[in-house]
Motif scaffolding. Structure first.
Motif, PDB file in Angstrom:
ATOM      1  N   GLU A  96       0.825  -1.217   0.000  1.00  0.00           N
ATOM      2  CA  GLU A  96       0.000   0.000   0.000  1.00  0.00           C
ATOM      3  C   GLU A  96       0.855   1.261   0.000  1.00  0.00           C
ATOM      4  N   GLU A  97       2.099   1.174  -0.499  1.00  0.00           N
ATOM      5  CA  GLU A  97       2.972   2.349  -0.520  1.00  0.00           C
ATOM      6  C   GLU A  97       2.367   3.483  -1.333  1.00  0.00           C
ATOM      7  N   TRP A  98       1.692   3.147  -2.428  1.00  0.00           N
ATOM      8  CA  TRP A  98       1.073   4.171  -3.260  1.00  0.00           C
ATOM      9  C   TRP A  98      -0.008   4.932  -2.489  1.00  0.00           C
ATOM     10  N   LEU A  99      -0.755   4.202  -1.644  1.00  0.00           N
ATOM     11  CA  LEU A  99      -1.791   4.851  -0.847  1.00  0.00           C
ATOM     12  C   LEU A  99      -1.178   5.765   0.202  1.00  0.00           C
ATOM     13  N   CYS A 100      -0.084   5.316   0.802  1.00  0.00           N
ATOM     14  CA  CYS A 100       0.614   6.139   1.788  1.00  0.00           C
ATOM     15  C   CYS A 100       1.117   7.433   1.156  1.00  0.00           C
ATOM     16  N   LYS A 101       1.716   7.318  -0.013  1.00  0.00           N
ATOM     17  CA  LYS A 101       2.243   8.505  -0.682  1.00  0.00           C
ATOM     18  C   LYS A 101       1.129   9.443  -1.123  1.00  0.00           C
ATOM     19  N   THR A 102       0.041   8.878  -1.640  1.00  0.00           N
ATOM     20  CA  THR A 102      -1.094   9.703  -2.052  1.00  0.00           C
ATOM     21  C   THR A 102      -1.681  10.461  -0.867  1.00  0.00           C
ATOM     22  N   GLN A 103      -1.862   9.747   0.251  1.00  0.00           N
ATOM     23  CA  GLN A 103      -2.379  10.387   1.457  1.00  0.00           C
ATOM     24  C   GLN A 103      -1.454  11.498   1.932  1.00  0.00           C
ATOM     25  N   SER A 104      -0.152  11.247   1.889  1.00  0.00           N
ATOM     26  CA  SER A 104       0.806  12.258   2.331  1.00  0.00           C
ATOM     27  C   SER A 104       0.777  13.490   1.432  1.00  0.00           C
ATOM     28  N   ILE A 105       0.609  13.295   0.146  1.00  0.00           N
ATOM     29  CA  ILE A 105       0.497  14.423  -0.785  1.00  0.00           C
ATOM     30  C   ILE A 105      -0.708  15.283  -0.421  1.00  0.00           C
ATOM     31  N   LEU A 106      -1.851  14.633  -0.213  1.00  0.00           N
ATOM     32  CA  LEU A 106      -3.083  15.364   0.079  1.00  0.00           C
ATOM     33  C   LEU A 106      -2.995  16.120   1.398  1.00  0.00           C
ATOM     34  N   THR A 107      -2.572  15.432   2.459  1.00  0.00           N
ATOM     35  CA  THR A 107      -2.589  16.061   3.778  1.00  0.00           C
ATOM     36  C   THR A 107      -1.488  17.101   3.940  1.00  0.00           C
ATOM     37  N   THR A 108      -0.334  16.885   3.307  1.00  0.00           N
ATOM     38  CA  THR A 108       0.725  17.901   3.381  1.00  0.00           C
ATOM     39  C   THR A 108       0.271  19.189   2.721  1.00  0.00           C
ATOM     40  N   ALA A 109      -0.328  19.072   1.527  1.00  0.00           N
ATOM     41  CA  ALA A 109      -0.810  20.262   0.824  1.00  0.00           C
ATOM     42  C   ALA A 109      -1.991  20.901   1.550  1.00  0.00           C
ATOM     43  N   SER A 110      -2.925  20.089   2.042  1.00  0.00           N
ATOM     44  CA  SER A 110      -4.111  20.653   2.686  1.00  0.00           C
ATOM     45  C   SER A 110      -3.779  21.330   4.011  1.00  0.00           C
TER      46      SER A 110
END
Length: 354
Positions: A96-110
């Motif tokens: 699930e590394e892709w999910l971790c990275k996607t989540q980090s992109i969203l929450t870091t920007a938000s």
């Protein structure tokens, strides 16, 4: 919030309370954000420019809450709900590394967007009340707001894309952030770029501007609704938005400074570990909690919103008309299908502040 990885000889543990606090806070904020959106859509007197800025802030907070919820579900799916001790120098690639990275992109920007929209609200109110200026509502100003609050966070996240990933070390919760297997000095630098610098600037600037307005109004013996025609009396709640931010987000930044700059031998003492654990509980709740508490402050503590939702719940279709403050709740009790609003808050939706 994401936090720097400590030196490689340290470990961290995440237990069930962190999972419950993160999931519960995220769920409450998702509901709170939807409530704020509904208040703007269905209650006409709420549609002033300050409320519109709150909508943009709420979008950012909604994404943060949703992202942290995803991070929590991912964590439970991979590791379960039992206590887990992790070496902070390790980084294990998962399916699930892709999910971790996607989540980090969203929450870091938000998170960055949330800090910046809070600052924009403070600047707008300060210019409107103290300077008596309408320039913060101009088309140019709105364009600048969107570039600053959406494009800049997106550009920052794009520049550190390769450094985002799994990290559950000191100061982090069950969500992904900066990868823990990077050199400590590099993680520290990335944290300032992606989170800490923006957060500190927002804390200081927004608090200064809004507290300045509070003292300015007290010196003038005015209510904020008496200063400009497009401001409602209950817009005074915005003057305390910095307090919501401090109460929820301060714990994570304290953990950042402790785990980044305190020697490892002191961090590993029994009392410090207990203190860090308590701070982690507070951070696990606060990292996702802003939309919920903004809902409390700007909806539940706003009489216009309360009356509006009561009327909507009763299916009222009566003509909207102004009402004196003193009689609003009394008249509602007698005839709940009269759609009324306090007289000093009426016609706000019709002015140029939209």
């Amino acid at each position: 919030m994401i936090t720097a990885a400590p030196p490689t000889n340290q470990t961290s543990d995440i237990a069930l309370p962190n999972i419950i606090l993160t999931g519960g806070s995220s769920a409450l904020s998702i509901v709170g954000a939807l409530f704020i959106f509904c208040s703007y859509s269905f209650i006409p007197p709420e549609k002033n420019f300050t409320r519109k800025l709150l909508m943009y802030l709420t979008v950012a907070d909604f994404v943060t809450a949703f992202g942290n919820m995803v991070g929590m579900v991912r964590y439970v799916t991979l590791y379960g709900t039992g206590p887990r001790v992790q070496n902070c120098s390790g980084h294990v690639k998962t399916e699930e590394e892709w999910l971790c990275k996607t989540q980090s992109i969203l929450t870091t920007a938000s998170n960055m967007s949330s800090f910046l929209w809070t600052l924009v609200i403070a600047v707008h109110l300060w210019a409107s009340v103290v300077l008596q200026s309408d320039k913060t509502k101009s088309r140019l100003a709105r364009f600048i707001y969107h570039v600053l609050c959406w494009a800049v966070p997106g550009a920052v996240v794009a520049s550190i894309f390769g450094s985002l990933g799994e990290d559950y070390c000191f100061g982090t919760g069950v969500w992904c952030g900066i990868r823990s297997d990077l050199p400590h000095h590099e993680v520290e630098m990335l944290m300032y770029i992606a989170d800490i610098a923006w957060q500190l600037f927002s804390y200081i600037a927004s608090c200064f501007l809004l507290v300045f307005i509070i003292f300015y109004l007290r010196m003038k013996r005015l209510n904020i609704g008496e200063v400009r025609p497009f401001l409602r009396g209950e817009d005074r709640n915005y003057l305390y938005i910095w307090f919501v931010l401090y109460s929820l987000k301060l714990w994570g930044i304290i953990r950042f400074f402790l785990t980044t700059y305190m020697p490892a031998d002191k961090l590993n003492t029994r009392h410090m570990k207990t203190f860090l654990k308590v701070l982690l509980y507070l951070q696990s709740y606060g990292a996702s909690g802003q939309a919920f508490w903004n809902c409390v402050v700007f909806c539940l503590l706003d009489r216009t919103v309360r009356i509006g939702f009561k009327n909507k719940l009763f299916g009222c279709k009566a003509e909207t008309r102004p009402l004196l403050h003193e009689d609003s709740d009394k008249l509602f009790c007698c005839n709940p299908c009269i759609q009324t609003y306090p007289d000093d808050q009426y016609n706000v939706s019709r002015d140029s502040d939209r």
